[in-house]
Write an enzyme that holds these catalytic residues in place. Structure first.
Site, PDB file in Angstrom:
ATOM      1  CE1 TYR A  87      -3.345   2.932   0.492  1.00  0.00           C
ATOM      2  CE2 TYR A  87      -2.873   3.069   2.864  1.00  0.00           C
ATOM      3  CZ  TYR A  87      -3.531   3.374   1.608  1.00  0.00           C
ATOM      4  OH  TYR A  87      -4.157   4.493   1.780  1.00  0.00           O
ATOM      5  CG  ASP A 132      -3.943   2.061  -3.280  1.00  0.00           C
ATOM      6  OD1 ASP A 132      -3.558   2.481  -4.209  1.00  0.00           O
ATOM      7  OD2 ASP A 132      -5.118   2.396  -2.573  1.00  0.00           O
ATOM      8  CG  HIS A 236      -9.313   1.516  -4.315  1.00  0.00           C
ATOM      9  ND1 HIS A 236      -8.070   1.609  -5.145  1.00  0.00           N
ATOM     10  CD2 HIS A 236      -9.454   2.489  -3.261  1.00  0.00           C
ATOM     11  CE1 HIS A 236      -7.719   2.764  -4.522  1.00  0.00           C
ATOM     12  NE2 HIS A 236      -8.155   3.097  -3.678  1.00  0.00           N
TER      13      HIS A 236
END
EC number: 3.1.11.2
Length: 249
Positions: A87, A132, A236
């Site tokens: 992330y 992500d 998302h």
């Protein structure tokens, strides 16, 4: 989450931005879904990554970068390859490292991770990094390249940093193995859009990369944009890659 796992019989689930202490993560519920092998690197209120699997996990290791314990990187071994759940910092709203410490941290995070992969990753070994990344690198990864060039997630400096990270593997963009680079591909749509499908102002912020040693096991890709309509929604959407099991020999 249960709807996602059950609808696709997912073997390995990687989550980012969990924002919870380990004892607040629904590990028991996930185990009841069959994801009994679990690894977490989380903190209260911020960030956090996790890997949940039907298959055994080995050598699960958390990593932190830039002298911060902010729970953004988790590595494990599963199904015959090394898996990184990542992330990357979003970077705030102002794309200037002098004015915006969050953007400065994002660029430094890229540099630290790139240096580490460059020193430690063996491209002849099967590996995957998912998560992500908070960067949409290609012109077709954003709804309007011209308008987005000055917006955090698609600025030239971020695209260059992501390119350097990809070259450190070298990592191969698994999603673009199935969707040609000239085609639009999004995984994120802002909550601000009243009708996200009509405006379709998306970005591809979520990525799956593999080393050359894992490419031949790739069999398919699914971007579950229908989940953007689920209640409650996420900005998302899940990205699923299908891979063959390791060959026995």
């Amino acid at each position: 989450m249960a709807r996602l796992v059950e609808s696709r019989a997912i073997d390995v689930l990687c989550l980012q931005e969990i924002k919870a202490r380990p004892d607040h993560v629904p590990t028991a519920a996930l185990a009841e879904m069959g994801l009994v092998h679990q690894a977490l690197h989380t903190m209260p209120g911020y960030n956090g990554v996790g890997i949940f699997s039907r298959l055994p996990l080995e050598d699960s290791t958390p990593f932190d970068w830039c002298d911060r314990v902010d729970c953004r990187h988790l590595r494990t071994r599963v199904a015959g390859f090394t898996l990184h759940c990542l992330y990357i910092p979003a970077g705030g709203d102002i794309p200037d490292p002098e004015e915006n410490p969050r953007f400065r941290h994002k660029l430094a995070f890229f540099d630290a991770l790139t240096d580490w992969f460059d020193r430690t990753l063996d491209p002849d070994m099967p590996a995957m990094v998912v998560g992500d990344f908070n960067v949409a690198p290609l012109e077709t990864d954003v709804w309007d390249h011209r308008k987005m060039r000055g917006v955090v997630s698609h600025t030239p400096v971020e695209v260059a940093k992501l390119g350097a990270l990809q070259a450190s593997g070298p990592w191969i963009d698994a999603m673009r193995r199935f969707v040609p680079p000239e085609e639009k591909l999004f995984t994120w749509w802002s909550y601000r859009a009243k009708d996200w499908r009509l405006t379709n102002r998306g970005r591809r912020l979520d990525h799956i990369w593999v080393t050359p040693a894992l490419v031949d096991r790739l069999r398919g890709l699914e971007v579950m944009d229908d989940t953007r309509d689920w209640t409650p929604p996420s900005d998302h959407v899940p990205v699923i890659v299908h891979i063959d099991p390791p060959t026995k020999g």
